[in-house]
Design an enzyme around this catalytic site. Structure first.
Site, PDB file in Angstrom:
ATOM      1  N   GLY A 198       0.786  -1.228   0.000  1.00  0.00           N
ATOM      2  CA  GLY A 198       0.000   0.000   0.000  1.00  0.00           C
ATOM      3  C   GLY A 198       0.812   1.267   0.000  1.00  0.00           C
ATOM      4  N   ASP A 199       2.102   1.187  -0.250  1.00  0.00           N
ATOM      5  CA  ASP A 199       2.970   2.367  -0.364  1.00  0.00           C
ATOM      6  C   ASP A 199       4.157   1.971  -1.236  1.00  0.00           C
ATOM      7  OD1 ASP A 199       4.541   4.809   0.281  1.00  0.00           O
ATOM      8  OD2 ASP A 199       3.041   5.084   1.846  1.00  0.00           O
ATOM      9  N   ASP A 200       5.320   2.587  -1.046  1.00  0.00           N
ATOM     10  CA  ASP A 200       6.478   2.221  -1.854  1.00  0.00           C
ATOM     11  C   ASP A 200       6.833   0.748  -1.658  1.00  0.00           C
ATOM     12  OD1 ASP A 200       6.969   4.867  -2.819  1.00  0.00           O
ATOM     13  OD2 ASP A 200       7.912   5.362  -0.907  1.00  0.00           O
ATOM     14  N   SER A 202       2.694  -0.760  -6.764  1.00  0.00           N
ATOM     15  CA  SER A 202       2.268   0.236  -5.786  1.00  0.00           C
ATOM     16  C   SER A 202       1.261   1.162  -6.446  1.00  0.00           C
ATOM     17  CB  SER A 202       3.457   1.045  -5.264  1.00  0.00           C
ATOM     18  OG  SER A 202       3.004   2.133  -4.467  1.00  0.00           O
TER      19      SER A 202
END
Length: 489
Positions: free
Chosen positions: A279-281, A312
């Protein structure tokens, strides 16, 4: 809900046409086959919201990787998903710590089952081995997660001032630590953390799934990490770190800050043969935040990232920064496939960061269905407090992009330097990216100096010098400082 690879959207015929013209065809096809089982598992298990049950029958025997091996059950562990096993882990680690270097340390085997635990620490000369169908579960009651001082290179907790939550699996000042298995799982059960974070019910910064600090000779291999409360694996001020053949999963939306791997002020790092969808990098290389990172003065350097498939939808496949105040240098990223993502590769920094990003090599990078391919951003203005030095300007230079290919890209390049933070010595060579947006100015630049060698597609911005394939200057740019950035595309 975890989203999975959309086979229809992958448009097999278009991929074949795009990839068969490149010598990387074999590599990409082999990687897609190799990770096919991961995609299928995501589709059937995570996408359906169904947890994996323990298989019946005989399990694979656990190899003995140290002279002495223990089972968690020897220390009272119960793998029923309900019994708290913190004390069992602590007793096992204590037993291994008493071995020291004598005889090569010890191995803790986690058998098949679901092993609920609060955070616990590792020790030196230790192997933590997760059997097939073994799953370590992080307890969801944050009161049982210990509080720790802020990281010295950050000054404050990343989300709140004051103490921060520690990680589920933690280690400090260690040497010779291996976390591996037969693709067993470490599950942070981050859903309750994400919900409380969004509702502003937490008073401290969330903790990573695994954090190892001030340590050396660390190996993470052949396991699955999933649903971390915060960053997933965070090696901090470590040397000689290897991450190989692991899977990292979190929902691609509504799982805030679940970075996959964040090497932070680390040296001599290899990350290879991994699948990351979070859910991010997927990966973010860091080295401290503003004046605290400048004072700590520990760079991240000599990092090799290769043979990865990443996703991502919120942030980027591979990022450098924005916390890079100790410096980041000598990084190679190669043989990377970024699919169905907001951005592919990104460097982010800002006034007040200081430090540098230099000697960065991107090679053999493939984009599939990515909004923005290459990003360098110099106005990422998040600061720990108002005491940062506005005269602390980062240096961003010596960056090369070779063998950049793909399809379904909206903006292939957006390099946004500024008068205060110009981008210097950037090289593009062998680039051909299929586009989804037929508009001028999709190769966007501002305050950049560099070169294009040979012919690339799409046509580069006017800021860059042009060289032929033999490296001879064809046209010198006279417009390095012009701005052609359009965030509305």
């Amino acid at each position: 809900m975890m989203e999975t690879l959309p086979v229809g959207r992958f448009q097999f015929k278009r991929l074949v046409a795009a990839f068969l013209s490149s010598y990387r065809t074999l590599f990409i096809l082999l990687w897609i086959v190799a990770f096919g089982s991961v995609f299928i598992w995501q589709r059937k298990i995570i996408g359906a919201g169904i947890s994996v049950s323990v298989k019946t029958g005989l399990s694979r025997p656990m190899p003995k990787m140290r002279p002495l091996a223990f089972n968690l059950t020897d220390f009272g562990g119960v793998g029923d998903g309900k019994t708290l096993n913190t004390a069992a882990f602590e007793r096992a680690v204590l037993a291994i710590s008493k071995l020291g270097k004598r005889g090569g340390g010890g191995q803790l085997n986690v058998p098949p089952g679901k092993w609920l635990t609060a955070p616990f620490n590792l020790t030196s000369h230790m192997t933590l081995f997760l059997a097939e169908d073994a799953e370590i579960l992080g307890i969801q009651d944050e009161k049982q997660w210990r509080l720790m001082p802020p990281l010295p290179s950050y000054g404050y907790g990343r989300e709140h001032h004051g103490p921060r939550y520690g990680s589920l699996i933690h280690g400090q000042n260690l040497k010779d630590v291996v976390i591996t298995g037969d693709n067993g799982t470490i599950n942070g059960q981050g859903q309750s953390w994400w919900k409380k974070f969004r509702q502003k019910l937490l008073n401290h910064t969330r903790g990573p799934l695994m954090q190892i600090m001030w340590s050396s000779d660390i190996v993470i291999a052949n396991i699955t990490l999933r649903d971390s409360p915060f960053w997933t694996f965070h090696p901090y001020d470590c040397k000689n770190v290897t991450v190989r053949n692991i899977t990292i999963l979190a929902p691609v939306r509504e799982a805030p800050n679940t970075d996959g791997i964040d090497p932070d002020s680390c040296e001599d790092v290899v990350i290879e043969d991994c699948y990351i969808s979070v859910g991010d990098d997927a990966i973010a290389i860091k080295s401290g935040w503003d004046q605290y990172g400048i004072a700590y003065a520990r760079p991240s350097r000599n990092i090799l990232i290769r043979n990865l498939i990443v996703r991502s939808m919120v942030s980027a496949g591979i990022s450098i920064g924005s916390e890079m105040s100790g410096g980041v240098s000598d990084v190679t990223i190669e043989n990377l496939l970024v699919w169905s993502s907001r951005r592919a590769v990104r460097i982010k920094t800002a006034t007040g960061r200081g430090g540098y990003v230099r000697h960065i090599t991107y090679r053999n990078i493939t984009f599939d269905n990515v909004r923005v391919g290459i990003v360098i951003k110099t106005d990422y203005n998040e600061h720990p407090d108002d005491d940062f030095d506005p005269k602390a300007l980062p240096i961003v230079k010596d960056i090369s992009f070779t063998g950049i290919h793909g399809q379904g890209v909206r903006v292939p390049v957006r390099i946004h330097g500024s008068e205060d933070i110009p981008i210097r010595n950037v090289t593009f060579r062998d680039m051909s990216v299929g586009l989804t947006y037929k508009k001028k100015h999709i190769f966007q630049c501002a305050f950049i100096q560099g070169r294009v060698i040979g012919t690339i597609f799409p046509a580069p911005c006017e800021n860059l010098d042009r060289y032929n394939e033999e490296g001879q200057l064809v046209k010198r740019s006279t417009a390095q400082n012009i701005t052609d950035i359009d965030y509305d595309i």
